[in-house]
Design a protein around this motif. Structure first.
Motif, PDB file in Angstrom:
ATOM      1  N   MET A   1      -2.018  10.829  -9.577  1.00 25.43           N
ATOM      2  CA  MET A   1      -3.113   9.986 -10.042  1.00 25.43           C
ATOM      3  C   MET A   1      -4.389  10.309  -9.266  1.00 25.43           C
ATOM      4  N   PHE A   2      -4.794  11.552  -9.384  1.00 21.77           N
ATOM      5  CA  PHE A   2      -6.007  12.025  -8.729  1.00 21.77           C
ATOM      6  C   PHE A   2      -6.491  13.260  -9.484  1.00 21.77           C
ATOM      7  N   SER A   3      -7.674  13.694  -9.171  1.00 23.24           N
ATOM      8  CA  SER A   3      -8.242  14.893  -9.805  1.00 23.24           C
ATOM      9  C   SER A   3      -9.029  15.646  -8.742  1.00 23.24           C
ATOM     10  N   HIS A   4      -9.776  16.650  -9.168  1.00 22.88           N
ATOM     11  CA  HIS A   4     -10.583  17.408  -8.231  1.00 22.88           C
ATOM     12  C   HIS A   4     -11.954  17.710  -8.821  1.00 22.88           C
ATOM     13  N   HIS A   5     -12.929  17.749  -7.944  1.00 21.86           N
ATOM     14  CA  HIS A   5     -14.230  18.284  -8.290  1.00 21.86           C
ATOM     15  C   HIS A   5     -14.398  19.591  -7.544  1.00 21.86           C
ATOM     16  N   TYR A   6     -15.358  20.381  -8.003  1.00 19.30           N
ATOM     17  CA  TYR A   6     -15.515  21.726  -7.469  1.00 19.30           C
ATOM     18  C   TYR A   6     -16.992  21.961  -7.170  1.00 19.30           C
ATOM     19  N   GLN A   7     -17.277  22.416  -5.947  1.00 15.18           N
ATOM     20  CA  GLN A   7     -18.663  22.678  -5.556  1.00 15.18           C
ATOM     21  C   GLN A   7     -18.827  24.153  -5.196  1.00 15.18           C
ATOM     22  N   LEU A   8     -19.747  24.806  -5.875  1.00 13.18           N
ATOM     23  CA  LEU A   8     -19.969  26.235  -5.658  1.00 13.18           C
ATOM     24  C   LEU A   8     -20.639  26.515  -4.319  1.00 13.18           C
TER      25      LEU A   8
ATOM     26  N   VAL B   1     -15.907  28.588  -4.369  1.00 12.04           N
ATOM     27  CA  VAL B   1     -15.971  27.182  -4.731  1.00 12.04           C
ATOM     28  C   VAL B   1     -15.078  26.366  -3.808  1.00 12.04           C
ATOM     29  N   GLU B   2     -15.570  25.212  -3.379  1.00  9.04           N
ATOM     30  CA  GLU B   2     -14.755  24.313  -2.569  1.00  9.04           C
ATOM     31  C   GLU B   2     -14.093  23.282  -3.477  1.00  9.04           C
ATOM     32  N   ILE B   3     -12.803  23.055  -3.253  1.00  5.69           N
ATOM     33  CA  ILE B   3     -12.035  22.101  -4.045  1.00  5.69           C
ATOM     34  C   ILE B   3     -12.047  20.752  -3.343  1.00  5.69           C
ATOM     35  N   LEU B   4     -12.485  19.708  -4.050  1.00  2.00           N
ATOM     36  CA  LEU B   4     -12.683  18.385  -3.458  1.00  2.00           C
ATOM     37  C   LEU B   4     -11.808  17.343  -4.150  1.00  2.00           C
ATOM     38  N   PHE B   5     -11.011  16.640  -3.366  1.00  2.58           N
ATOM     39  CA  PHE B   5     -10.098  15.613  -3.869  1.00  2.58           C
ATOM     40  C   PHE B   5     -10.879  14.402  -4.368  1.00  2.58           C
ATOM     41  N   ARG B   6     -10.431  13.839  -5.490  1.00  2.00           N
ATOM     42  CA  ARG B   6     -11.039  12.635  -6.046  1.00  2.00           C
ATOM     43  C   ARG B   6      -9.939  11.718  -6.588  1.00  2.00           C
ATOM     44  N   SER B   7     -10.082  10.417  -6.351  1.00  3.67           N
ATOM     45  CA  SER B   7      -9.153   9.440  -6.915  1.00  3.67           C
ATOM     46  C   SER B   7      -9.863   8.105  -7.078  1.00  3.67           C
ATOM     47  N   SER B   8      -9.755   7.544  -8.278  1.00  2.00           N
ATOM     48  CA  SER B   8     -10.390   6.257  -8.549  1.00  2.00           C
ATOM     49  C   SER B   8      -9.644   5.114  -7.872  1.00  2.00           C
TER      50      SER B   8
ATOM     51  N   PHE C   1      -8.966   4.918  -4.717  1.00  2.00           N
ATOM     52  CA  PHE C   1      -9.443   4.743  -3.352  1.00  2.00           C
ATOM     53  C   PHE C   1     -10.961   4.734  -3.341  1.00  2.00           C
ATOM     54  N   SER C   2     -11.531   3.967  -2.417  1.00  2.00           N
ATOM     55  CA  SER C   2     -12.981   3.811  -2.360  1.00  2.00           C
ATOM     56  C   SER C   2     -13.686   5.134  -2.071  1.00  2.00           C
ATOM     57  N   ASN C   3     -13.041   6.019  -1.329  1.00  2.00           N
ATOM     58  CA  ASN C   3     -13.561   7.366  -1.107  1.00  2.00           C
ATOM     59  C   ASN C   3     -12.386   8.289  -0.795  1.00  2.00           C
ATOM     60  N   PRO C   4     -12.538   9.578  -0.992  1.00  2.00           N
ATOM     61  CA  PRO C   4     -11.421  10.512  -0.781  1.00  2.00           C
ATOM     62  C   PRO C   4     -10.836  10.440   0.619  1.00  2.00           C
ATOM     63  N   GLN C   5     -11.701  10.282   1.620  1.00  2.03           N
ATOM     64  CA  GLN C   5     -11.229  10.246   3.003  1.00  2.03           C
ATOM     65  C   GLN C   5     -10.261   9.103   3.232  1.00  2.03           C
ATOM     66  N   ARG C   6     -10.494   8.006   2.552  1.00  2.00           N
ATOM     67  CA  ARG C   6      -9.631   6.831   2.707  1.00  2.00           C
ATOM     68  C   ARG C   6      -8.206   7.143   2.255  1.00  2.00           C
ATOM     69  N   ALA C   7      -8.068   7.920   1.208  1.00  2.00           N
ATOM     70  CA  ALA C   7      -6.734   8.281   0.711  1.00  2.00           C
ATOM     71  C   ALA C   7      -5.959   9.054   1.765  1.00  2.00           C
TER      72      ALA C   7
ATOM     73  N   MET D   1       0.828  -1.209   0.000  1.00  2.00           N
ATOM     74  CA  MET D   1       0.000   0.000   0.000  1.00  2.00           C
ATOM     75  C   MET D   1       0.865   1.262   0.000  1.00  2.00           C
ATOM     76  N   ASN D   2       2.055   1.171   0.614  1.00  2.00           N
ATOM     77  CA  ASN D   2       2.974   2.307   0.636  1.00  2.00           C
ATOM     78  C   ASN D   2       3.356   2.697  -0.790  1.00  2.00           C
ATOM     79  N   ASN D   3       3.740   1.700  -1.601  1.00  2.00           N
ATOM     80  CA  ASN D   3       4.104   1.962  -2.997  1.00  2.00           C
ATOM     81  C   ASN D   3       2.913   2.493  -3.785  1.00  2.00           C
ATOM     82  N   HIS D   4       1.742   1.969  -3.453  1.00  2.00           N
ATOM     83  CA  HIS D   4       0.505   2.391  -4.125  1.00  2.00           C
ATOM     84  C   HIS D   4       0.261   3.873  -3.885  1.00  2.00           C
ATOM     85  N   LEU D   5       0.392   4.293  -2.648  1.00  2.00           N
ATOM     86  CA  LEU D   5       0.170   5.701  -2.318  1.00  2.00           C
ATOM     87  C   LEU D   5       1.264   6.581  -2.899  1.00  2.00           C
ATOM     88  N   SER D   6       2.509   6.129  -2.826  1.00  2.00           N
ATOM     89  CA  SER D   6       3.623   6.905  -3.378  1.00  2.00           C
ATOM     90  C   SER D   6       3.439   7.132  -4.873  1.00  2.00           C
TER      91      SER D   6
END
Length: 240
Positions: free
Chosen positions: A13-20, A32-39, A41-47, A1-6
């Motif tokens: 390997m992530f992007s962002h969504h934006y909520q007004l 606008v709030e900037i929100l982390f997204r990555s496919s 991880f099951s959810n952003p908080q997990r990352a 998992m360490n290598n995966h995160l690195s």
């Protein structure tokens, strides 16, 4: 998992969504709030939880902020840039010795000014060093950045953080929006917070507005800024 995160951090390997966020009085976009997204991880908080476990939270957060600000800068060349960019930051990242310098260097390379950026203190992490957090927030404010307390009423030590940090924005947790039209207790709490924010020259933001009833009751209570699915859903930058 360490290598995966690195790999996630190194290769961005992530992007962002934006909520007004909206002004509830004139229904004009406020920021606008900037929100982390990555496919990956099951959810952003997990990352971020995994990054914290592997002592890579600062690296992940600063890389994410850098990418988001750079993307907005490139978009602003076309004349589109929100006035206020809300960015979640963990307290441990905020008090890192290099954070203020890193943020100053970042914006100097873009068309975005410090006054455009609002760092939301993520209350999901226990704040143990209030002295360092106060100093870090003061240093950021001296450079022109703004500070917000996120999810007020949900996390650890929100009241102490507000008193010590004197944030520009207090974002009320979505708990307060839920059935706000029926709950006199929530209404009284929010009215008290509106009065308090006026006295300390802060701004209250109600999160989680999902129905017209919540919208109108929030406005009736004197809340000027809001965020939630009724107003706008998170979306990619090109769809903002």
């Amino acid at each position: 998992m360490n290598n995966h995160l690195s790999k996630t951090i190194k290769n961005e390997m992530f992007s962002h969504h934006y909520q007004l966020l909206y002004n509830l009085n004139d229904f004009k976009p406020f920021g606008v709030e900037i929100l982390f997204r990555s496919s990956l991880f099951s959810n952003p908080q997990r990352a971020f939880q995994k990054a914290k476990e592997l002592n890579k939270l600062y690296e992940l957060e600063t890389t994410s902020i850098s990418k988001a600000i750079t993307d907005i800068h490139l978009n602003s060349i076309q004349g589109q840039i929100p006035d206020h960019l809300f960015i979640n930051v963990y307290p441990s990242t905020l008090i890192h010795d290099d954070f203020v310098k890193t943020m100053k260097n970042l914006i100097e390379q873009t068309s975005i000014s410090a006054s455009n950026i609002v760092f939301e203190i993520n209350e999901e992490e226990l704040i143990t060093d209030h002295y360092s957090l106060h100093n870090a927030a003061s240093n950021l404010k001296e450079e022109g950045f703004h500070i917000a307390v996120d999810d007020f009423g949900k996390g650890y030590g929100s009241i102490q953080t507000v008193i010590e940090i004197e944030p520009s924005y207090i974002k009320m947790d979505k708990f307060f929006a839920d059935e706000i039209e029926y709950s006199t207790h929530k209404q009284e709490m929010l009215k008290s917070m509106v009065t308090y924010c006026e006295k300390i020259k802060s701004n209250i933001v109600l999160e989680g507005i999902e129905t017209p009833e919540q919208f109108f009751k929030a406005r009736e209570l004197g809340i000027k800024l809001g965020q939630g699915f009724l107003l706008a859903r998170p979306c990619p930058l090109e769809d903002l």
